[in-house]
Design an enzyme around this catalytic site. Structure first.
Site, mmCIF file in Angstrom:
data_model
loop_
_atom_site.group_PDB
_atom_site.id
_atom_site.type_symbol
_atom_site.label_atom_id
_atom_site.label_comp_id
_atom_site.label_asym_id
_atom_site.label_seq_id
_atom_site.Cartn_x
_atom_site.Cartn_y
_atom_site.Cartn_z
ATOM 1 C CG ASP A 88 -1.757 0.300 6.859
ATOM 2 O OD1 ASP A 88 -2.830 -0.032 6.296
ATOM 3 O OD2 ASP A 88 -1.672 1.297 7.617
ATOM 4 C CD GLU A 152 -7.697 2.304 8.383
ATOM 5 O OE1 GLU A 152 -8.716 2.856 8.818
ATOM 6 O OE2 GLU A 152 -6.943 1.634 9.124
HETATM 7 N N1 BES Z 1 -10.753 -1.357 10.620
HETATM 8 C C1 BES Z 1 -10.571 -0.323 11.580
HETATM 9 C C2 BES Z 1 -11.849 0.433 11.879
HETATM 10 C C3 BES Z 1 -12.982 -0.365 12.443
HETATM 11 C C4 BES Z 1 -12.766 -1.424 13.301
HETATM 12 C C5 BES Z 1 -14.245 -0.032 12.115
HETATM 13 C C6 BES Z 1 -13.831 -2.157 13.803
HETATM 14 C C7 BES Z 1 -15.316 -0.731 12.636
HETATM 15 C C8 BES Z 1 -15.096 -1.815 13.466
HETATM 16 C C9 BES Z 1 -9.496 0.619 11.079
HETATM 17 O O1 BES Z 1 -8.381 -0.051 10.590
HETATM 18 C C10 BES Z 1 -9.017 1.462 12.228
HETATM 19 O O2 BES Z 1 -8.413 0.915 13.107
HETATM 20 N N2 BES Z 1 -9.276 2.762 12.214
HETATM 21 C C11 BES Z 1 -8.768 3.624 13.227
HETATM 22 C C12 BES Z 1 -8.651 5.023 12.724
HETATM 23 C C13 BES Z 1 -7.417 5.275 11.899
HETATM 24 C C14 BES Z 1 -7.370 6.729 11.494
HETATM 25 C C15 BES Z 1 -6.162 4.883 12.597
HETATM 26 C C16 BES Z 1 -9.676 3.643 14.418
HETATM 27 O O3 BES Z 1 -10.890 3.405 14.313
HETATM 28 O O4 BES Z 1 -9.153 3.900 15.504
HETATM 29 MN MN MN Z 2 -8.900 -1.617 9.362
HETATM 30 MN MN MN Z 3 -7.156 -0.701 12.375
#
Ligand code: BES
Ligand code: MN
Ligand code: MN
Length: 462
Positions: A88, A152
């Site tokens: 996604d 995710e």
């Molecule tokens: N892949 C990201 C997280 C990420 C990005 C970790 C860059 C380290 C470096 C993930 O898809 C993401 O965007 N996570 C969200 C949280 C989620 C609960 C929506 C975030 O970090 O805001």
């Molecule tokens: Mn991600």
């Molecule tokens: Mn992300």
């Protein structure tokens, strides 16, 4: 039997073309308008898993978007790697800031531009192509289980139950994830931790209806003004967060740990130049790398209320809103922090307004050990393909499900990410460098090889 490298080099063009195909599917999990596209993307991922040589692959329905699961079991005696990723993507807006369509991938200057190019279709797909490479060359050093979810970006709300319900099927020795970034191709690095998250929404209500700002303004509290004051009060003059109890469980790192973080290559001038900001900002006495890696933060993600249309309308709005997130570091607990925030926000609101605070999804912080055989296997894989030892870093983002892998399945994770901080993830013109995509495909099989060797095997699937 050709070698891994030969096989992936021979199939380079197809590997790229197949990724572009996935990027054309607008699998935006947050917007129900794209529900069918999300489902279509899950099917496409399943087909790719089968084509890569999985024994089985299926689309598993959930109460939300489906999870794709496939596996290639070589020998019960071999260690098992559980690969996790997500198909996604974040919504693409604001659309007008994209130079090309978010779901019409283009390659320009060696970079693939599309929503999800890096986060996480490009990175997740490297594992499928690496698996294909290992299977088709007859050299699969570990059993491989692949779980690619479709929620995710909306907090993995149904994945926790899937883990609970599939404990046996998901049995493995390590979780391997490519959904983070590295410093650069010249300075490869491995994130050894992720921050947790508390995500809140606040609503401030003033008068029972919008009012003429001349007739009532100055005599009735304006909820937009009050909201700004409340938000501004949440950082003190040192940019510490003022929510009582917020730092109670935060541990100060030792001087040696802080030195290790600050030893990573980082150019503050370059950083400012890239973002076109006159200066950086943040908690006093901490460096930029510390502020994004080991310190908790509080950020406004969106704020609205009143008239935002064209021209000027004189109005004192009845309501104002904000979405506020807090990034958490080890030992802080998401629900506790959400509770502290709500209590504090309610307590500082003046009698002239009413406030409502709701919590969205959250997640716990994680630290992955750097002395484990799995981390060492990842480090050795990077060394093999980059010619350099990776630098351990602490990532600022969050992947809430990682903490649940440990809690539910008892599994540690290795964050073998190939993104770059300037890949514009969640932003217009998201990109992923073609070179990083192929470097990932080249590196991943070595992780499997060295991980198998750490169990005493010869890394040749025997
Ligand atoms: N892949 C990201 C997280 C990420 C990005 C970790 C860059 C380290 C470096 C993930 O898809 C993401 O965007 N996570 C969200 C949280 C989620 C609960 C929506 C975030 O970090 O805001
Ligand atoms: Mn991600
Ligand atoms: Mn992300």
């Amino acid at each position: 039997m050709s070698s891994w490298n030969e096989y992936s080099t021979e199939n380079k063009d197809r590997f790229l073309e197949e990724l572009l195909g996935l990027l054309r599917i607008p699998s935006v999990s947050a917007d129900s308008k794209y529900k069918e596209d999300v489902a279509r993307c899950a099917e496409a991922v399943k087909e790719h898993l089968l084509k890569a040589g999985c024994d089985t692959a299926e689309v598993c329905p959930t109460a939300g978007h489906p999870i794709v699961y496939g596996e290639k079991i070589v020998d019960a005696k071999l260690p098992t790697v559980l690969v996790y990723g997500h198909y996604d993507v974040q919504p693409a807006d604001p659309l007008e800031l994209w130079h090309s369509g978010p779901f019409e991938p283009v390659i320009k200057d060696g970079k693939i531009y599309a929503r999800g190019a890096c986060d996480d279709k490009g990175q997740m797909f490297m594992h499928i192509k690496a698996l294909e490479t290992m299977v088709k060359t007859g050299n699969v050093p570990c059993n491989v289980k692949v779980m690619i979810e479709g929620e995710e970006e909306v907090g993995s709300v149904n994945l926790g139950k899937f883990l609970q319900d599939n404990k046996e099927r998901l049995k493995a020795d390590i979780v391997l994830v490519s959904d983070t970034s590295m410093i650069s191709m010249e300075h490869p690095s491995i994130e050894s931790g992720l921050r947790g998250l508390s995500y809140m929404e606040v609503e401030v209500t003033g008068p029972n209806r919008d009012l003429h700002s001349g007739v009532y303004g100055g005599a009735v509290a304006n909820p937009a003004t009050i909201l700004c004051k409340l938000i501004a009060s949440m950082h003190d003059e040192n940019n510490h967060i003022t929510v009582p109890g917020f730092y109670n469980k935060v541990q100060e790192l030792s001087a040696a740990e802080r030195k290790a973080i600050n030893d990573a290559p980082f150019d503050l001038d370059e950083y400012k130049k890239d973002l076109q900001v006159g200066d950086v900002w943040g908690e006093k006495d901490y460096t930029t790398l510390e502020r994004t890696g080991i310190r908790p933060t509080l950020e406004v993600n969106g704020i609205w209320g009143g008239y935002t249309g064209e021209g000027a309308k004189t109005v004192l709005p009845s309501k104002a809103y904000a979405k506020i997130s807090m990034r958490l570091v080890p030992h802080q607990v998401s629900d506790e922090i959400s509770g502290l925030f709500a209590k504090h926000f309610e307590s500082i609101a003046p009698a002239s307004v009413k406030v409502k605070v709701t919590a969205h999804h959250g997640g716990e912080p994680v630290v992955t050990p750097t002395d484990s055989p799995a981390y060492q296997a990842a480090a050795k894989a990077i060394k093999t393909t980059f010619g350099k030892d990776p630098i351990p870093t602490r990532g600022g983002g969050s992947i809430p499900i990682i903490a649940l892998f440990e809690r539910t399945l008892g599994l540690k994770t290795v964050l073998l990410g190939f993104g770059l901080d300037n890949d514009n993830i969640h932003s217009p013109n998201e990109k992923y460098d073609v070179a990083n995509y192929f470097k990932g495909i080249e590196t991943i099989p070595y992780f499997h090889k060295y991980f198998a060797e750490s169990f005493g095997g010869n890394g040749m699937g025997i």
